[in-house]
Motif scaffolding. Structure first.
Motif, short mmCIF file in Angstrom:
data_model
loop_
_atom_site.label_atom_id
_atom_site.label_comp_id
_atom_site.label_asym_id
_atom_site.label_seq_id
_atom_site.Cartn_x
_atom_site.Cartn_y
_atom_site.Cartn_z
N LEU A 66 0.86 -1.17 0.00
CA LEU A 66 0.00 0.00 0.00
C LEU A 66 0.90 1.23 0.00
CD1 LEU A 66 -2.84 -0.91 2.52
CD2 LEU A 66 -3.17 -0.18 0.15
N PRO A 67 0.42 2.36 -0.49
CA PRO A 67 1.26 3.56 -0.47
C PRO A 67 1.71 3.93 0.95
CG PRO A 67 -0.69 3.91 -1.83
CD PRO A 67 -0.89 2.60 -1.13
N LYS A 68 2.91 4.42 1.05
CA LYS A 68 3.53 4.93 2.28
C LYS A 68 3.86 3.85 3.31
CE LYS A 68 4.18 8.28 1.28
NZ LYS A 68 5.05 8.48 0.06
N THR A 69 4.07 2.65 2.83
CA THR A 69 4.41 1.56 3.75
C THR A 69 5.88 1.12 3.62
OG1 THR A 69 3.69 -0.09 2.15
CG2 THR A 69 2.06 0.63 3.76
N ALA A 72 9.49 2.60 -1.50
CA ALA A 72 10.77 3.06 -2.08
C ALA A 72 11.95 2.34 -1.41
CB ALA A 72 10.91 4.57 -1.89
N ARG A 158 3.09 -2.05 6.75
CA ARG A 158 3.55 -1.16 7.82
C ARG A 158 2.37 -0.92 8.74
NH1 ARG A 158 5.89 5.03 6.87
NH2 ARG A 158 7.15 5.07 8.77
N TYR A 227 7.60 -3.55 7.71
CA TYR A 227 8.51 -2.39 7.80
C TYR A 227 9.23 -2.39 9.15
CZ TYR A 227 9.74 2.65 7.57
OH TYR A 227 10.40 3.85 7.55
N LYS A 231 13.27 -2.74 10.03
CA LYS A 231 14.02 -1.72 10.79
C LYS A 231 14.80 -2.37 11.93
CE LYS A 231 13.45 2.63 9.76
NZ LYS A 231 14.53 3.56 9.79
N CYS A 266 20.97 1.51 1.16
CA CYS A 266 19.53 1.70 1.03
C CYS A 266 18.90 2.40 2.23
CB CYS A 266 18.83 0.35 0.83
SG CYS A 266 19.39 -0.49 -0.66
N PHE A 291 9.46 11.45 -1.01
CA PHE A 291 9.44 10.03 -0.68
C PHE A 291 10.30 9.68 0.53
CE2 PHE A 291 8.26 10.13 -5.17
CZ PHE A 291 7.08 9.42 -5.11
N PHE A 292 11.10 10.64 0.99
CA PHE A 292 12.00 10.35 2.11
C PHE A 292 11.75 11.40 3.20
CE2 PHE A 292 13.89 9.33 -1.99
CZ PHE A 292 14.07 7.97 -1.85
N LYS A 294 10.87 10.86 7.47
CA LYS A 294 11.59 10.48 8.68
C LYS A 294 12.05 9.03 8.65
CE LYS A 294 9.67 13.45 12.31
NZ LYS A 294 8.83 13.40 13.51
N GLY A 295 11.17 8.18 8.16
CA GLY A 295 11.50 6.75 8.11
C GLY A 295 11.66 6.13 9.48
#
Ligand code: A3P
Length: 326
Positions: A66-69, A72, A158, A227, A231, A266, A291-292, A294-295
């Motif tokens: 899904l988007p934002k999970t 990238a 995520r 996600y 991490k 990465c 697209f980047f 805080k992560g």
């Protein structure tokens, strides 16, 4: 034929179709309900063409999310695992990531490959294998050949709290450009939309659950990654991922720190610092730097109210009942 564009719907036909579909808004974008999927205006044409024309190869690797999970991030990791010959931190400055954003190296089917407006005239059959692609589509809506071929699917999920906060920041960039000031009321409205499934693609919990089930029932076919797990234990996850896509790390590579090098290359810090991600644009509407952000895991605690958290928790019940927990 290249992408069989000649047979695709014309702009007029897409406009007619849009008029006949239920619609909603997602920040500044119109969104249409097409065959059970909420499609942002700029994806509808690509969704139809992708489902109609794509022929999977057994060697294909498809990243679903899904988007934002973390799309990238996973694109960059997958790309590097598959194309890692000669990789060393000594030559990071010559790596393709310096000139291309991960979204240019691993193309999304519905937004890039099959979207005429991006004028992407790729000859899909000429791409060397394994071909890497990405999609946000739910499992049930994927083209038949993806399901019936031996191609592999990597899914990244995520937690919905951080996913929502990431969505909020990403799409607000467009609101700001249209002079709209976000406030708590607006955030409540979008939490509500997200938690009731009026958000791009299908409801969050259905999207996650279906890919998760596929990974359980058919582990050769689908790998389900989180996600948060990536991490926490990146090395273990990269090893699993490399094995799954048929490019396992050799003992020599493990001893030579190749995995750590990939993790570093990465990382959000490294990708953020690439010049192309400071100023470039993948597609006209998205700046690479968007697209980047805080992560991080847990940034949601800075934004969501207890009432909002309750709404997410209710949505998560369906996943919990099926045995899936974050
Ligand atoms: P945040 O907004 O929480 O920072 P997608 O790629 O699916 O659009 O997801 C975007 C989210 O992934 C953003 O989250 C972004 O900052 C984060 N992200 C991007 N690159 C990353 C990386 N290399 N490592 C970890 N997170 C990353």
């Amino acid at each position: 034929p290249k992408n069989s564009k000649a047979q695709d719907n014309t702009e007029g036909e897409i406009k007619e179709l849009q008029k006949s579909l239920p619609n909603e808004t997602w920040f500044v974008w119109p969104m249409y309900l097409y065959q059970g999927l909420w499609c942002l205006k700029y994806t509808l044409e690509g969704v139809i063409a992708f489902r109609t024309h794509f022929q999977a190869h057994d060697s294909d690797i498809i990243l679903a999310s899904l988007p934002k999970t973390g799309t990238a991030w996973l694109k960059s990791v997958l790309y590097t695992i598959v194309n890692r010959k000669g990789l060393s931190s000594n030559n990071f400055s010559q790596h393709p990531f310096n000139s291309k954003n991960p979204h240019e190296l691993v193309l999304n089917f519905e937004m890039q490959v099959y979207n005429n407006k991006l004028e992407n005239h790729l000859n899909l059959t000429e791409i060397p294998s394994p071909r890497l692609f990405a999609s946000h589509m739910p499992y049930s809506s994927l083209p038949h050949s993806i399901k019936t071929s031996k191609c592999r699917i990597v899914y990244v999920c995520r937690n919905p709290f951080d996913t929502f906060v990431s969505i909020w920041h990403f799409y607000l960039r467009f609101e700001a450009s249209e002079g709209i000031k976000p406030d708590m009321e607006m955030m409540e409205k979008y939490v509500d939309k997200f938690c009731t499934g009026v958000s791009p693609w299908e409801p969050y919990e259905d999207h996650v659950l279906r890919y998760w089930k596929e990974s359980k029932q058919n582990p050769q076919k689908a790998l389900f990654l989180e996600y948060e797990g990536l991490k926490k234990e990146p090395k273990e996850h990269l090893k699993r991922l490399a094995e799954f896509v048929g490019c396992p790390f050799s003992e020599e590579e493990e001893k030579g720190n190749v995995i750590d090098e990939i993790i570093e290359l990465c990382s959000i810090k490294s990708l953020k610092e690439m010049e192309v991600n400071k100023s470039g644009k993948v597609v006209p509407r998205f700046e690479n730097k968007a697209f980047f952000r805080k992560g991080e895991v847990g940034d949601w605690t800075n934004y969501l109210t207890p009432t909002m958290v309750e709404q997410f928790d209710q949505m998560l019940e369906k996943l919990k009942m099926a045995g899936f927990c974050f």
